[in-house]
Enzyme design. Structure first.
Site, short mmCIF file in Angstrom:
data_model
loop_
_atom_site.label_atom_id
_atom_site.label_comp_id
_atom_site.label_asym_id
_atom_site.label_seq_id
_atom_site.Cartn_x
_atom_site.Cartn_y
_atom_site.Cartn_z
N LYS A 1 2.39 7.81 -6.55
CA LYS A 1 3.54 6.89 -6.70
C LYS A 1 3.16 5.74 -7.63
O LYS A 1 2.13 5.10 -7.43
CB LYS A 1 3.91 6.35 -5.31
N SER B 1 11.14 -4.06 -1.12
CA SER B 1 10.26 -4.35 -2.27
C SER B 1 10.89 -3.84 -3.56
O SER B 1 10.81 -4.49 -4.60
CB SER B 1 8.90 -3.68 -2.07
O1 PNS Z 1 6.46 1.07 2.70
P1 PNS Z 1 6.73 2.54 2.76
O2 PNS Z 1 6.37 3.21 1.45
O3 PNS Z 1 8.14 2.85 3.21
O4 PNS Z 1 5.72 3.13 3.88
C1 PNS Z 1 5.76 4.50 4.21
C2 PNS Z 1 4.50 4.89 5.01
C3 PNS Z 1 3.25 4.47 4.30
C4 PNS Z 1 4.54 4.22 6.36
C5 PNS Z 1 4.55 6.44 5.21
O5 PNS Z 1 4.83 7.06 3.99
C6 PNS Z 1 3.26 7.01 5.76
O6 PNS Z 1 2.96 6.85 6.92
N1 PNS Z 1 2.49 7.66 4.87
C7 PNS Z 1 1.19 8.22 5.18
C8 PNS Z 1 1.17 9.75 5.06
C9 PNS Z 1 1.61 10.39 6.36
O7 PNS Z 1 1.07 10.16 7.42
N2 PNS Z 1 2.67 11.24 6.26
C10 PNS Z 1 3.26 11.94 7.37
C11 PNS Z 1 4.28 11.08 8.08
S1 PNS Z 1 4.94 11.90 9.49
#
Ligand code: PNS
Length: 178
Positions: free
Chosen positions: A60, A146
């Site tokens: 990203k 953000s």
């Molecule tokens: O600020 P964001 O980008 O909305 O945060 C999203 C985040 C980081 C909380 C989410 O994408 C995440 O937990 N990513 C880590 C990868 C993961 O565990 N994926 C499976 C989720 S069930």
């Protein structure tokens, strides 16, 4: 009956957990907004220990590097003694397991957040019995993200009051370089 369906019985994964209520507030924080800070501060008021974890996501495109995001978070949360800033890549549940974290704290801004958040919460519970605690956003910040902050700032709009002052300065500097 499986342990996780019986309210009186701990699941195997839960038995080894310390009973310290250490939770994680995960996110991209590109950059941290006052909406994030509201949830982080309220979590620090409720739980013993709060770890704010910045996702390292190489796929990203971000405005700030992970180091810069961690640094900004450190600068604006120094007043909370029970809060620390960390970073992670890969699955959030693996970060939780490695750090003795039993629950994720997430802010819900609107119903539109709910569907995806619920899906992730259910998946995280399914994978590792990691719980998710939803905190309802302060209505002052329920429209805030953000992405919107960056877009508005990029086109010269005023985002003061939406991000901490330190972030405001960093945002102006970074966008001036574009
Ligand atoms: O600020 P964001 O980008 O909305 O945060 C999203 C985040 C980081 C909380 C989410 O994408 C995440 O937990 N990513 C880590 C990868 C993961 O565990 N994926 C499976 C989720 S069930």
């Amino acid at each position: 009956m499986p342990a996780d369906l019986d309210p009186g019985v701990l699941a195997e994964e839960q038995k080894g957990w310390e009973r310290v209520q250490r939770v994680v507030c995960p996110g991209s924080f590109d950059p941290v907004t006052n909406g994030h800070l509201d949830i982080i501060a309220r979590a620090a008021g409720v739980y013993d220990e709060v770890v704010v974890a910045v996702l390292i996501n190489v796929t990203k495109k971000s405005l700030f590097t992970v180091d810069e995001r961690v640094d900004m978070l450190q600068q604006v949360t120094g007043q909370y003694a029970n809060l620390s800033i960390d970073r992670f890549h890969g699955l959030l549940v693996d970060f939780c397991a490695a750090n003795g974290i039993s629950a994720v704290v997430k802010g819900l801004r609107a119903v539109s957040d709910f569907e995806y958040e619920m899906q992730m919460a259910q998946m995280n519970y399914r994978m590792a019995k990691v719980e998710t605690m939803f905190m309802v956003a302060n209505p002052d910040y329920s429209f805030l993200s953000s992405s919107l902050v960056k877009e508005i700032a990029r086109y010269g709009g005023d985002v003061s009051g939406l991000v901490p002052d330190r972030v405001l300065g960093a945002l102006r500097e970074r966008l001036a370089e574009e």
